[in-house]
Design an enzyme around this catalytic site. Structure first.
Site, PDB file in Angstrom:
ATOM      1  N   GLU A  78       0.814  -1.219   0.000  1.00 48.53           N
ATOM      2  CA  GLU A  78       0.000   0.000   0.000  1.00 48.53           C
ATOM      3  C   GLU A  78       0.845   1.265   0.000  1.00 48.53           C
ATOM      4  OE1 GLU A  78      -2.572  -3.262   0.732  1.00 48.53           O
ATOM      5  OE2 GLU A  78      -0.731  -2.688   1.806  1.00 48.53           O
ATOM      6  N   HIS A 148     -11.805  -6.224   7.606  1.00 52.34           N
ATOM      7  CA  HIS A 148     -12.533  -5.910   6.373  1.00 52.34           C
ATOM      8  C   HIS A 148     -13.800  -5.101   6.631  1.00 52.34           C
ATOM      9  CE1 HIS A 148     -10.062  -9.444   5.361  1.00 52.34           C
ATOM     10  NE2 HIS A 148     -10.005  -8.908   4.147  1.00 52.34           N
TER      11      HIS A 148
END
Length: 344
Positions: A78, A148
């Protein structure tokens, strides 16, 4: 944006923007990305798995249409994704980076808050990365658990130099995303993942924009102001109906839409009218963005308040799996908060 303005906007869409198509939220995101790639030859889309459509299919078909040099996969890194995006934007191209889940944006936190947000300031406006937009699926999904289902908007609301935007449905998703992409500041665009397929609307095929930093009054009322964004807006609309039917309480519902910079004027104007404010979000209550709204309203509207401001939010725990129904700020918790404010 008030109710009358919303109707005008929808009429404008129908009359001026040509044909519409039935789209769910992920399809409206795809449409916005398609419009951008078609109109801006410098635009590139990149992230983990975006080349074959991404986990939620938001980029499906775009590599085949525009080529592997414009829609491509990145390593599972990321900080590398955002760092690359900063470089692309500084070079003058339009960079659209996807973080596969908002929960995974934290490794890129340094690149976002120490590089992207400060690039213009530290160079005295000689250079900037305003052409950078970071997309990420956001919020609970029913079974996402710890890694998530998070809602990290408050972390970035503390950082001047970026904009943070969260839509509630397909029409808003396309218009707000196109506004983020064209905005000359780096933007983070959080997409409510549980709505990707649940929310369906008639969305214009041609590009259009919705102004950033403008809240939208979805329902006018006189007794309580309800403020939320993203998925929680749909909870608040149901709560407003329940409050009217069960309690005879008239609720004004406001979709904040842009978290940073947020529309203080619309919220405060509503609270002056109603005298009561309920803010709700899925993120943990401590340090959540509801606290910032509450503080501002208390400063600006203190003499108009008829009851303490109420926050109905997630708990200060990691997001649970099987206990998710107890964690999320559902309609019953919000309705109880309205009862307390009315009876205060």
């Amino acid at each position: 944006m008030h109710l009358s303005d919303m109707f005008f906007f929808l009429a404008f869409i129908c009359e001026c923007l040509g044909p519409t198509q039935k789209m769910n939220l992920f399809q409206s995101v795809t449409s916005a990305l398609d419009n951008t790639l078609a109109s801006d030859p410098t635009a590139v889309i990149f992230g983990e798995d975006v080349a074959f459509g991404g986990v939620f299919r938001c980029t499906v078909g775009l590599r085949d249409k525009y080529g592997k040099d414009r829609v491509f996969n990145t390593p599972l890194c990321e900080q590398g994704i955002v760092g690359f995006g900063i470089g692309v934007a500084v070079a003058g191209a339009t960079a659209i980076a996807e973080i596969q889940f908002a929960d995974y944006i934290y490794p890129a936190f340094d690149q976002i808050v120490n590089e992207a947000a400060k690039y213009r300031y530290r160079s005295g406006n000689l250079f900037d990365c305003g052409n950078l937009t970071i997309r990420a699926p956001w919020g609970c999904v029913g079974h996402g658990s710890l890694y998530h289902s998070q809602s990290p908007e408050a972390f970035f609301a503390h950082c001047p130099g970026i904009k943070v935007v969260i839509p509630r449905g397909p029409v808003q998703a396309k218009g707000l995303l196109l506004s983020c992409i064209s905005d000359k500041n780096p933007c983070i665009f959080f997409e409510p993942k549980i709505l990707y397929r649940a929310a369906v609307e008639q969305v214009p095929v041609e590009p259009y924009t919705i102004p950033l930093s403008q809240a939208e009054v979805l329902q006018e009322g006189s007794d309580v102001t309800l403020v939320a964004w993203g998925t929680q807006i749909h909870v608040m609309r149901e709560v407003a109906n329940m409050a009217q039917e069960k309690l005879g309480v008239s609720c004004e519902v406001i979709d904040l839409q842009t978290i940073l910079p947020w529309d203080t004027e619309t919220v405060c104007k509503s609270v002056v009218k109603t005298g009561r404010l309920l803010i709700s979000h899925e993120a943990p209550i401590t340090g959540g963005f509801a606290a910032e709204i509450s503080s501002t309203v208390q400063e600006e509207c203190f003499l108009n308040l008829e009851a303490p401001i109420s926050r109905v939010c997630g708990y200060d725990t990691p997001f649970p799996h099987i206990f998710e129904p107890f964690y999320i700020p559902d309609k019953w918790k919000c309705l109880e908060a309205i009862k307390r404010m009315i009876n205060y």
